[in-house]
Design a protein around this motif. Structure first.
Motif, mmCIF file in Angstrom:
data_model
loop_
_atom_site.group_PDB
_atom_site.id
_atom_site.type_symbol
_atom_site.label_atom_id
_atom_site.label_comp_id
_atom_site.label_asym_id
_atom_site.label_seq_id
_atom_site.Cartn_x
_atom_site.Cartn_y
_atom_site.Cartn_z
ATOM 1 N N PRO A 277 0.844 -1.205 0.000
ATOM 2 C CA PRO A 277 0.000 0.000 0.000
ATOM 3 C C PRO A 277 0.872 1.246 0.000
ATOM 4 O O PRO A 277 2.087 1.171 0.162
ATOM 5 N N ILE A 278 0.226 2.379 -0.177
ATOM 6 C CA ILE A 278 1.002 3.609 -0.356
ATOM 7 C C ILE A 278 1.692 3.958 0.955
ATOM 8 O O ILE A 278 1.260 4.828 1.706
ATOM 9 N N SER A 279 2.762 3.258 1.219
ATOM 10 C CA SER A 279 3.429 3.509 2.493
ATOM 11 C C SER A 279 4.237 4.791 2.430
ATOM 12 O O SER A 279 4.045 5.702 3.220
ATOM 13 N N SER A 280 5.122 4.850 1.472
ATOM 14 C CA SER A 280 5.963 6.042 1.424
ATOM 15 C C SER A 280 6.296 6.346 -0.023
ATOM 16 O O SER A 280 6.266 5.468 -0.877
ATOM 17 N N SER A 281 6.600 7.583 -0.255
ATOM 18 C CA SER A 281 6.980 7.949 -1.610
ATOM 19 C C SER A 281 8.458 8.237 -1.691
ATOM 20 O O SER A 281 8.893 9.090 -2.429
ATOM 21 N N SER A 282 9.214 7.515 -0.899
ATOM 22 C CA SER A 282 10.652 7.776 -0.941
ATOM 23 C C SER A 282 11.206 7.283 -2.281
ATOM 24 O O SER A 282 10.641 6.405 -2.907
ATOM 25 N N PRO A 283 12.301 7.835 -2.679
ATOM 26 C CA PRO A 283 12.871 7.443 -3.971
ATOM 27 C C PRO A 283 13.176 5.956 -4.040
ATOM 28 O O PRO A 283 12.970 5.323 -5.070
ATOM 29 N N THR A 284 13.651 5.400 -2.914
ATOM 30 C CA THR A 284 13.963 3.973 -2.952
ATOM 31 C C THR A 284 12.704 3.153 -3.188
ATOM 32 O O THR A 284 12.700 2.190 -3.953
ATOM 33 N N GLU A 285 11.625 3.577 -2.508
ATOM 34 C CA GLU A 285 10.370 2.863 -2.700
ATOM 35 C C GLU A 285 9.921 2.905 -4.148
ATOM 36 O O GLU A 285 9.556 1.897 -4.746
ATOM 37 N N ILE A 286 9.990 4.121 -4.671
ATOM 38 C CA ILE A 286 9.539 4.268 -6.046
ATOM 39 C C ILE A 286 10.442 3.478 -6.978
ATOM 40 O O ILE A 286 9.986 2.843 -7.942
ATOM 41 N N PHE A 287 11.706 3.484 -6.655
ATOM 42 C CA PHE A 287 12.627 2.755 -7.520
ATOM 43 C C PHE A 287 12.333 1.270 -7.495
ATOM 44 O O PHE A 287 12.324 0.597 -8.517
#
Lengths: 357, 165
Positions: B32-42
């Motif tokens: 789920p939309i936990s975080s929008s950190s760059p690592t997550e998105i990557f």
């Protein structure tokens, strides 16, 4: 009795020939030996017709495949235009029926002249070149197998203007051998003949690839064309990466409720995007803005694609140091960033990209 | 449905679209939309890209050399992730298969007058499974691969546009 190539080709004309297919069909039947396949919608738009545009594949075991690339090669067009009176205003069905008539005529004539052996010439067979009785002066007619093109040139009745194909004719005398006619001034031993046949196969395929890749017409020479093809494939792969990055970024922002949409109908919605924008199940989305964090993520993806050795962490670290703003000039992420960091040879593809919209 | 452009349900485009959307929902459901950190998105980008490639390869099944190669690559990658030992095992058997097929093709891979070996090698690196193909097959596979890539790009573009509004 073997199902002939002609029968198979009849079978592949899908009955759902809709109106949008008529232009393609016209170009296929109405024109001369050089079929104009440079229409972008031929290989982008209507999905049923991807199958028509591409060149034949090997001719071997893939022939029986129903959904493969192609069964109606462009070069067969001359074979079916016995008389050049076909007007361009035919409807698709009329054209298909006329084509069937012609095929029947061809089959009858073939049968009358060369007997049932000729039918077997149309089927796939391993290529063997008979080298012993070849001489430049003898008029040996043979068929070069390996291509699934049907060059139905009955020697007497059917007269055709395709001067390109004069060097090879296709009246088979012995079904097991492939007779290749040697051209004037060329060696006739089996090796060079086989090589020549192979080279011509390759050049034919290069020509079809040329139709596929936009902007390939200006470049001549095989090496240049191959470079163009390589660039195109690379750009397509990068586009896929970029788009998946975009979807990843958007996914994290947006509530994605596919359960509301029937999955089977979604492709149709995807196909008609403007109409699909008014879906009732779609949540009310505001204009998407990239915040700096997501810009960093995009940058690390960009860095990765540009410099593959960089690991993910390195990419993120470097991105945090400097965010190239020109790559993300607009606040909403569109395909513009993609085009700004494209290299020059791919300027062509930007124009092509715009054609997508 | 008043749809003048009915999609052929068995076409490559529709097959790819359905598979890809299913994969997207799965990815969505996992995290789920936990975080929008760059690592997550990557990480998510990686998964989505793999899903896109997988969907495309499955839509083509094993009809093409490149799709078979891509499927094998994806499977071996997932095996390796699950269990390092099994990855080595499957890698060995598959390497044996690849070597065998490349031996069959080496006789036809000689230059013999066709003077663009470098570009052909580069193309071989681009098209999955290209190392084991002779030039003829390589050109065929490239054409089909280009067609599938364009379909993929089209569909993904539309999906991305769909979300960005």
């Amino acid at each position: 009795m073997d199902v002939t190539v002609l029968d198979r080709q009849q079978a592949t004309y899908p009955l759902e020939l809709c109106a949008s297919s008529v232009p393609l069909f016209q170009s296929y039947l109405g024109s001369g030996p050089i079929v104009d396949l440079k229409r972008p919608e031929a290989y982008l738009g209507g999905d049923g017709f991807h199958e028509f545009v591409y060149f034949p594949v090997g001719g071997g075991p893939e022939f029986g495949d129903s959904e493969k690339l192609n069964l109606v090669p462009p070069d067969a067009a001359p074979g079916y235009c016995i008389s050049r009176t076909s007007s361009c205003q035919m409807t698709a069905f009329h054209a298909a029926s006329m084509k069937e008539e012609r095929e029947d005529m061809i089959l009858e004539k073939m049968e009358s002249t060369t007997g049932s052996d000729s039918r077997e010439s149309f089927t796939k067979r391993k290529a063997e070149v008979v080298a012993d009785h070849k001489s430049k002066d003898k008029r040996i007619k043979g068929e070069v197998e390996g291509e699934s093109e049907v060059k139905t040139k009955c020697s007497t009745q059917v007269s055709r203007n395709s001067s390109k194909e004069n060097s090879k004719a296709c009246e088979v005398q012995k079904p097991d051998y492939i007779h290749v006619r040697a051209r004037r001034g060329q060696a006739t031993d089996s090796h060079s003949l086989a090589e020549r046949a192979r080279r011509e196969k390759i050049s034919k395929k290069m020509k079809c690839l040329q139709d596929l890749v936009p902007g390939c017409n200006k470049v001549t020479g095989k090496a240049g064309m191959l470079d163009e093809i390589i660039n195109y494939v690379q750009s397509l792969q990068r586009q896929v990466e970029f788009l998946s990055m975009k979807i990843a970024a958007l996914n994290s922002r947006v509530e994605f409720n596919v359960e509301n949409l029937p999955i089977k109908e979604f492709p149709a919605y995807v196909a008609n995007f403007p109409a699909a924008a008014k879906l009732p199940a779609m949540p009310n989305l505001t204009c998407f803005q990239l915040n700096p964090m997501q810009k960093e993520a995009v940058n690390c993806m960009l860095n990765e694609t540009m410099h593959p050795p960089l690991t993910a962490t390195e990419g993120i670290a470097s991105a945090s140091v400097s965010i190239p703003e020109q790559a993300l000039s607009s606040s909403t992420i569109t395909l513009q960033p993609f085009s700004t960091w494209n290299m020059d040879p791919q300027g062509l593809y930007n124009v092509y990209d715009m054609g997508f919209h | 449905m008043n749809n003048p452009h009915h999609l052929n349900p068995t076409s490559l485009k529709s097959r790819f679209t359905t598979r890809f959307l299913r994969a997207l929902t799965k990815i969505r459901a996992q995290k789920p939309i936990s975080s929008s950190s760059p690592t997550e998105i990557f990480r998510r980008y990686r998964r989505i890209k793999a899903a896109a490639d997988k969907s495309m390869a499955y839509s083509v099944r094993s009809r093409r050399i490149w799709s078979r190669a891509m499927l094998w690559k994806l499977r071996s990658r997932s095996y390796r992730r699950q269990d390092p030992c099994s990855g080595r095992r499957s890698g060995k058997t598959n390497q044996a298969i690849m070597k065998k097929s490349s031996n069959e093709n080496t006789t036809t891979r000689r230059e013999d007058g066709v003077g663009f070996v470098e570009e052909a090698d580069e193309l071989r690196q681009l098209v999955p499974g290209g190392e084991t193909m002779n030039l003829c097959n390589l050109l065929d596979e490239t054409a089909h691969y280009i067609k599938c890539l364009t379909t993929q790009v089209q569909v993904m573009k539309k999906i991305a546009d769909f979300y960005s509004f």
